[in-house]
Design an enzyme around this catalytic site. Structure first.
Site, PDB file in Angstrom:
ATOM      1  N   HIS A   1       8.211  42.903  12.791  1.00  0.00           N
ATOM      2  CA  HIS A   1       8.455  44.335  12.802  1.00  0.00           C
ATOM      3  C   HIS A   1       7.606  45.112  13.794  1.00  0.00           C
ATOM      4  O   HIS A   1       8.019  46.156  14.273  1.00  0.00           O
ATOM      5  CB  HIS A   1       8.408  44.889  11.382  1.00  0.00           C
ATOM      6  CG  HIS A   1       9.638  44.495  10.659  1.00  0.00           C
ATOM      7  ND1 HIS A   1       9.727  43.311   9.965  1.00  0.00           N
ATOM      8  CD2 HIS A   1      10.871  45.040  10.633  1.00  0.00           C
ATOM      9  CE1 HIS A   1      10.950  43.193   9.501  1.00  0.00           C
ATOM     10  NE2 HIS A   1      11.663  44.220   9.889  1.00  0.00           N
TER      11      HIS A   1
ATOM     12  N   CYS B   1      23.691  43.918  13.152  1.00  0.00           N
ATOM     13  CA  CYS B   1      22.586  44.834  13.459  1.00  0.00           C
ATOM     14  C   CYS B   1      21.276  44.096  13.749  1.00  0.00           C
ATOM     15  O   CYS B   1      20.241  44.717  13.898  1.00  0.00           O
ATOM     16  CB  CYS B   1      22.394  45.833  12.318  1.00  0.00           C
ATOM     17  SG  CYS B   1      21.968  45.052  10.760  1.00  0.00           S
TER      18      CYS B   1
ATOM     19  N   GLU C   1      22.175  38.857   5.247  1.00  0.00           N
ATOM     20  CA  GLU C   1      20.973  38.342   5.912  1.00  0.00           C
ATOM     21  C   GLU C   1      20.330  37.194   5.148  1.00  0.00           C
ATOM     22  O   GLU C   1      19.267  36.721   5.511  1.00  0.00           O
ATOM     23  CB  GLU C   1      19.978  39.473   6.180  1.00  0.00           C
ATOM     24  CG  GLU C   1      19.620  40.303   4.967  1.00  0.00           C
ATOM     25  CD  GLU C   1      18.631  41.415   5.306  1.00  0.00           C
ATOM     26  OE1 GLU C   1      18.077  41.437   6.406  1.00  0.00           O
ATOM     27  OE2 GLU C   1      18.396  42.254   4.431  1.00  0.00           O
TER      28      GLU C   1
ATOM     29  N   ASP D   1      16.938  38.097   9.779  1.00  0.00           N
ATOM     30  CA  ASP D   1      16.583  37.392   8.550  1.00  0.00           C
ATOM     31  C   ASP D   1      17.525  36.222   8.284  1.00  0.00           C
ATOM     32  O   ASP D   1      17.094  35.201   7.741  1.00  0.00           O
ATOM     33  CB  ASP D   1      16.592  38.349   7.352  1.00  0.00           C
ATOM     34  CG  ASP D   1      15.282  39.102   7.250  1.00  0.00           C
ATOM     35  OD1 ASP D   1      14.232  38.448   7.386  1.00  0.00           O
ATOM     36  OD2 ASP D   1      15.299  40.314   7.061  1.00  0.00           O
TER      37      ASP D   1
END
Ligand code: PEP
Ligand code: MG
Length: 498
Positions: A125, A431, A360, A384
């Site tokens: 992240h 995404c 995910e 993920d």
């Protein structure tokens, strides 16, 4: 420090050791079986409210003091709890072993020029946030902190993925020249790709933006995005930690997004807390497999309901859609749907916003046919999906080479999800970061994807890459890719595409 500041600090020290406050926190931990950060936030919030309601101005001021002290203690308690100095000097290059999502959420892009970290991977992240802010970032460099000193200039080359810790004057000059050239190239690319995206053979592709914080709103227009395909709302939460953002604060944030994106939609993902994004897993826990995403929200219904209420209220202002992270079973989706319907009823909203599921986790991908009738759309989170399918920690540099979202197993799952969506006319978007990968976008088009959401700075490049893809040929190659031996073979196949 002067007597005024000393008096404030003395008051803070008294609050921090106040027996009544501490006893209440301990009691809350025992009673509700919550961790110290949680108990602290809850109890401090109650104390604050009581003091804030006082008639005496002096007592009301104590409420703010309690809030400051609680934040400071929480910062020390939580593993990644905001360890950055409050004000970094302008133009800083931030070098650290790693950057917690809390710190990433609090980065001020006007002050930080670049980021270099010892740990992390391209989809951790800190990297995602750096990309959102358009900051050059290089991660996964062992012993970096020992090699730099605050007085010496360094070069962080995000394009090549290298950090030069002792550049000569000549290398610095060349690097600055390349920065200027790259800015100019990007400006021209953005102007060239301002319109709607399509492939070489005219297949229309919707390209939306992934956003983490409402402060990035300006990027929407600059990058010519068709709305927001993924708003990672947990960063609102991390920024406000240890307090939770109120319903009103959330509603304002969502309304700002809707206003900026209009007439296009805004897809808000409900809090994906836990996991890599904190909030402080206990030592020894594996956060990626713990109480994360929707699981966390269902375990903390007060937090979830507040968010759903804010989303329902904001949905009156535009095309707002809700996306659920980390769904693994049908019953999680059903419970979330019930809570959304209840939240909508409570604010007299006739029709709740559209509800979609992130794909995910492999179990969700394999259940796509069962999930499809009960959702309005799917969004595939390849970051993920790759981590959980390949058993590779997305933030661990030791296994970064094994992190391959183009692995045929993942492509098979994506294909399966697209088929499940198409058969019921439910849109399927991607995404994850794979959509901004030059090879990845061709593979996704070949598999049948016609909507992607990527970080704003990547949008121009994605549109440019799309314009070189022939969707028919990509389809044939994607068929072969499903039978490839590994991701390297997939890449080789697709290098012949454009
Ligand atoms: C993903 O997992 O692909 C995704 C888009 O969500 P995040 O990166 O926030 O986990
Ligand atoms: Mg995810």
């Amino acid at each position: 420090m002067g007597s005024e500041l000393a008096a404030i600090l003395e008051a803070h020290a008294m609050i921090a050791s106040d027996e009544t406050l501490l006893a209440a926190i301990l009691e809350r931990m025992r009673r509700d079986r919550v961790n110290p950060e949680w108990a602290l936030a809850a109890v401090a919030g109650e104390f604050e409210q009581k003091l804030a309601a006082s008639d005496s101005a002096a007592v009301r001021e104590r409420a703010a003091d309690i809030s400051h002290v609680a934040r400071e203690i929480a910062r020390h308690l939580s593993g990644g709890g905001g360890s950055l100095p409050r004000e970094l000097p302008r133009g800083s290059i931030l070098v650290a072993d790693e950057l917690s999502p809390v710190d990433a959420a609090r980065l001020d892009p006007r002050r930080v020029r670049a980021l270099a970290l010892e740990r992390g991977g391209p989809t951790s992240h800190a990297s995602i946030i750096a990309r959102s802010f358009g900051l050059p970032a290089v991660v996964g460099i062992p012993s970096l902190c020992e090699a730099v000193s605050p007085e010496r200039p360094i070069i962080v080359d995000g394009e090549r993925g290298v950090v030069d810790t002792g550049p000569s004057k000549e290398r610095l000059r060349k690097a600055l020249l390349r920065v200027r050239e790259s800015r100019e190239r990007n400006r021209r690319l953005r102007a060239r790709t301002a319109g709607a995206a399509s492939t070489k053979d005219g297949a229309r592709v919707v390209v939306r933006a992934n956003l983490e914080l409402p402060e990035e709103i300006g990027a929407l227009e600059r990058c010519h995005a068709e709305g927001i395909g993924l708003f990672r709302s947990e960063f609102l939460y991390l920024k406000a930690a240890p307090a939770s953002p109120s319903v009103e604060e959330q509603r304002e944030a969502y309304e700002r997004l809707l206003e900026a994106a209009a007439p296009h939609p805004v897809t808000v993902r409900t809090y994906d807390l836990g996991g890599e994004k904190g909030i402080g897993p206990a030592p020894g826990e594996n956060p990626a497999l713990g109480l994360r995403g929707l699981r966390y929200c269902l375990a903390h219904p007060d937090i979830f309901d507040a968010q759903l209420t804010a989303l329902c209220l904001a949905s009156r202002r535009g095309d707002l859609r809700i996306l659920l992270p980390m769904v693994t079973t049908l019953s999680e989706l059903r419970t979330a749907r019930q809570r959304l319907n209840a939240a909508a009823r409570a604010v007299a909203l006739e029709k709740p916003p559209q509800l979609g599921v992130m794909i995910e986790v492999p179990s969700a991908a394999l259940l796509a046919e069962r999930l499809a009738p009960e959702v309005e759309f799917f969004s595939i989170g390849t970051n993920d999906l790759a981590q959980y399918s390949l058993a590779v920690d997305r933030a661990n540099p030791d296994v970064a080479a094994l992190y391959r979202p183009l692995h045929p197993a993942i492509l098979r799952m994506i294909k399966f999800v697209i088929e499940a969506g198409v058969s019921l006319q439910k849109p399927v978007a991607v995404c994850g970061e794979l959509a901004s990968d030059p090879v990845g976008i061709g593979v996704l088009i070949g598999l049948g994807i016609r909507e992607v959401s990527v970080t704003p700075v990547a949008i121009a490049g994605v549109k440019d890459n799309l314009s070189a893809v022939d969707s028919g040929r990509a389809g044939i190659l994607a068929g072969k890719a499903l039978d490839a031996a590994d991701a390297v073979e997939v890449e080789k196949l697709f290098r012949t595409l454009s």
